[in-house]
Design a protein around this motif. Sequence first.
Motif, PDB file in Angstrom:
ATOM      1  N   GLY A 177       0.798  -1.224   0.000  1.00  0.00           N
ATOM      2  CA  GLY A 177       0.000   0.000   0.000  1.00  0.00           C
ATOM      3  C   GLY A 177       0.828   1.270   0.000  1.00  0.00           C
ATOM      4  N   ALA A 178       2.138   1.158  -0.211  1.00  0.00           N
ATOM      5  CA  ALA A 178       3.027   2.311  -0.092  1.00  0.00           C
ATOM      6  C   ALA A 178       2.672   3.441  -1.049  1.00  0.00           C
ATOM      7  N   SER A 179       2.348   3.094  -2.289  1.00  0.00           N
ATOM      8  CA  SER A 179       2.088   4.129  -3.286  1.00  0.00           C
ATOM      9  C   SER A 179       0.897   5.002  -2.903  1.00  0.00           C
ATOM     10  N   GLN A 180      -0.236   4.368  -2.578  1.00  0.00           N
ATOM     11  CA  GLN A 180      -1.422   5.130  -2.200  1.00  0.00           C
ATOM     12  C   GLN A 180      -1.188   5.896  -0.910  1.00  0.00           C
ATOM     13  N   ALA A 181      -0.499   5.273   0.047  1.00  0.00           N
ATOM     14  CA  ALA A 181      -0.227   5.941   1.317  1.00  0.00           C
ATOM     15  C   ALA A 181       0.622   7.189   1.112  1.00  0.00           C
ATOM     16  N   SER A 182       1.593   7.111   0.193  1.00  0.00           N
ATOM     17  CA  SER A 182       2.463   8.261  -0.040  1.00  0.00           C
ATOM     18  C   SER A 182       1.687   9.429  -0.642  1.00  0.00           C
ATOM     19  N   VAL A 183       0.738   9.123  -1.532  1.00  0.00           N
ATOM     20  CA  VAL A 183      -0.087  10.170  -2.138  1.00  0.00           C
ATOM     21  C   VAL A 183      -0.922  10.866  -1.066  1.00  0.00           C
ATOM     22  N   TRP A 230      -0.367  10.906   2.240  1.00  0.00           N
ATOM     23  CA  TRP A 230       0.470  11.627   3.208  1.00  0.00           C
ATOM     24  C   TRP A 230       0.944  12.957   2.634  1.00  0.00           C
ATOM     25  N   LYS A 231       1.269  12.981   1.355  1.00  0.00           N
ATOM     26  CA  LYS A 231       1.729  14.221   0.726  1.00  0.00           C
ATOM     27  C   LYS A 231       0.653  15.298   0.794  1.00  0.00           C
ATOM     28  N   GLN A 232      -0.613  14.868   0.777  1.00  0.00           N
ATOM     29  CA  GLN A 232      -1.726  15.814   0.835  1.00  0.00           C
ATOM     30  C   GLN A 232      -2.094  16.201   2.265  1.00  0.00           C
ATOM     31  N   ASN A 233      -1.944  15.239   3.208  1.00  0.00           N
ATOM     32  CA  ASN A 233      -2.471  15.451   4.555  1.00  0.00           C
ATOM     33  C   ASN A 233      -1.430  15.444   5.678  1.00  0.00           C
ATOM     34  N   CYS A 234      -0.249  14.905   5.401  1.00  0.00           N
ATOM     35  CA  CYS A 234       0.799  14.793   6.432  1.00  0.00           C
ATOM     36  C   CYS A 234       0.255  14.114   7.693  1.00  0.00           C
ATOM     37  N   ASP A 235      -0.476  13.018   7.482  1.00  0.00           N
ATOM     38  CA  ASP A 235      -1.089  12.280   8.579  1.00  0.00           C
ATOM     39  C   ASP A 235      -0.845  10.795   8.334  1.00  0.00           C
ATOM     40  N   ALA A 236       0.004  10.173   9.157  1.00  0.00           N
ATOM     41  CA  ALA A 236       0.404   8.782   8.934  1.00  0.00           C
ATOM     42  C   ALA A 236      -0.772   7.821   9.018  1.00  0.00           C
ATOM     43  N   MET A 237      -1.615   7.997  10.022  1.00  0.00           N
ATOM     44  CA  MET A 237      -2.728   7.073  10.204  1.00  0.00           C
ATOM     45  C   MET A 237      -3.770   7.222   9.098  1.00  0.00           C
ATOM     46  N   LYS A 238      -4.016   8.454   8.685  1.00  0.00           N
ATOM     47  CA  LYS A 238      -4.929   8.679   7.561  1.00  0.00           C
ATOM     48  C   LYS A 238      -4.358   8.059   6.287  1.00  0.00           C
ATOM     49  N   ALA A 239      -3.038   8.120   6.136  1.00  0.00           N
ATOM     50  CA  ALA A 239      -2.394   7.554   4.950  1.00  0.00           C
ATOM     51  C   ALA A 239      -2.560   6.033   4.901  1.00  0.00           C
ATOM     52  N   VAL A 240      -2.419   5.365   6.046  1.00  0.00           N
ATOM     53  CA  VAL A 240      -2.622   3.912   6.077  1.00  0.00           C
ATOM     54  C   VAL A 240      -4.065   3.573   5.753  1.00  0.00           C
ATOM     55  N   ASN A 241      -4.998   4.308   6.348  1.00  0.00           N
ATOM     56  CA  ASN A 241      -6.415   4.073   6.043  1.00  0.00           C
ATOM     57  C   ASN A 241      -6.703   4.264   4.559  1.00  0.00           C
ATOM     58  N   SER A 242      -6.075   5.266   3.961  1.00  0.00           N
ATOM     59  CA  SER A 242      -6.269   5.514   2.533  1.00  0.00           C
ATOM     60  C   SER A 242      -5.794   4.325   1.705  1.00  0.00           C
ATOM     61  N   ALA A 243      -4.653   3.759   2.091  1.00  0.00           N
ATOM     62  CA  ALA A 243      -4.126   2.603   1.369  1.00  0.00           C
ATOM     63  C   ALA A 243      -5.038   1.391   1.529  1.00  0.00           C
ATOM     64  N   MET A 244      -5.565   1.186   2.724  1.00  0.00           N
ATOM     65  CA  MET A 244      -6.429   0.029   2.963  1.00  0.00           C
ATOM     66  C   MET A 244      -7.701   0.091   2.123  1.00  0.00           C
ATOM     67  N   ALA A 245      -8.107   1.280   1.753  1.00  0.00           N
ATOM     68  CA  ALA A 245      -9.330   1.431   0.968  1.00  0.00           C
ATOM     69  C   ALA A 245      -9.160   0.921  -0.459  1.00  0.00           C
ATOM     70  N   VAL A 246      -7.917   0.858  -0.942  1.00  0.00           N
ATOM     71  CA  VAL A 246      -7.704   0.456  -2.335  1.00  0.00           C
ATOM     72  C   VAL A 246      -6.796  -0.766  -2.480  1.00  0.00           C
ATOM     73  N   ASP A 247      -6.096  -1.143  -1.435  1.00  0.00           N
ATOM     74  CA  ASP A 247      -5.136  -2.247  -1.514  1.00  0.00           C
ATOM     75  C   ASP A 247      -5.676  -3.467  -0.770  1.00  0.00           C
ATOM     76  N   LYS A 248      -5.974  -4.538  -1.491  1.00  0.00           N
ATOM     77  CA  LYS A 248      -6.521  -5.738  -0.863  1.00  0.00           C
ATOM     78  C   LYS A 248      -5.512  -6.424   0.039  1.00  0.00           C
ATOM     79  N   PHE A 249      -4.254  -6.051  -0.079  1.00  0.00           N
ATOM     80  CA  PHE A 249      -3.223  -6.661   0.747  1.00  0.00           C
ATOM     81  C   PHE A 249      -3.037  -5.963   2.086  1.00  0.00           C
ATOM     82  N   SER A 250      -3.792  -4.883   2.337  1.00  0.00           N
ATOM     83  CA  SER A 250      -3.699  -4.150   3.602  1.00  0.00           C
ATOM     84  C   SER A 250      -5.065  -4.143   4.273  1.00  0.00           C
ATOM     85  N   GLY A 251      -5.070  -4.209   5.613  1.00  0.00           N
ATOM     86  CA  GLY A 251      -6.351  -4.211   6.305  1.00  0.00           C
ATOM     87  C   GLY A 251      -6.207  -4.259   7.804  1.00  0.00           C
TER      88      GLY A 251
END
Length: 244
Positions: free
Chosen positions: A113-119, A121-142
């Motif tokens: 989920g690194a790619s989505q999380a980086s996008v 984080w660049k917008q929000n500078c929030d680590a936990m929000k970035a992980v949640n964002s990745a989980m929404a699109v990456d089936k390998f994260s949850g």
Amino acid sequence: MTTNVIDLKNGVSATDSRWSYQSSEFIIFIDNVGFEKIVSANGFAFTFAGNGKLIQDWKTWINMGRDGYPPVDPLIFGQPSIAVSIVNMKTNAVVMDWGISIRFPEAMFAGTGASQASVCWKQNCDAMKAVNSAMAVDKFSGGMVKHLVFGCGSNNLSETATIADVGRLLGTRGTVMYTNKPKMIPISEAVANDLNVSSAVGKLSTGEHVPTAPCDAMYSSWSDEDKEKMQAALREIFPEKFNQ
């Protein structure tokens, strides 16, 4: 199945909590089992992804105290490998990292989920929000988003399981997702109807198959220079383990 965000700007490490086993035909995964991807020791934060057995070896060594044996290649540099970052929790300075997928001046990302999380984080500078964002699109994260705040040590970590426990739990509480079908199936149903899943569950229970938090670094090898840098970092963090 993982997303790791190391937020150096705000002093936070955050990850998902999913562990998995993947074959060419299916994925078995489980969330929130108490085998964390973040560990703190001696004022340093370690964030892991990759091979679960190797991560277990690292955790065992970190927690062995003064009697811990000095790490050797098969212990910390094995194959399949891991991604690891080590951050000084007082200064937010990176002491050592390896296997990071994406790197910004003030943040690092690893896992599927690194790619989505980086996008995010660049917008929000929030680590936990970035992980949640990745989980929404990456089936390998949850699962739950786990975190450690460097400055104060605040966290929601709960280390209650070993990687052997995770392997067994995949066979009793896991979920199966076939690569050609979007539907998720309870492990009990998949075992009853698929000999390949049943075989994988048996091998997970004995340790022949190992749960992972997938990342690109799993398929890479440490250079001699990287090994020397990591050994030097560990000597600095854990002098009591080396000066016996």
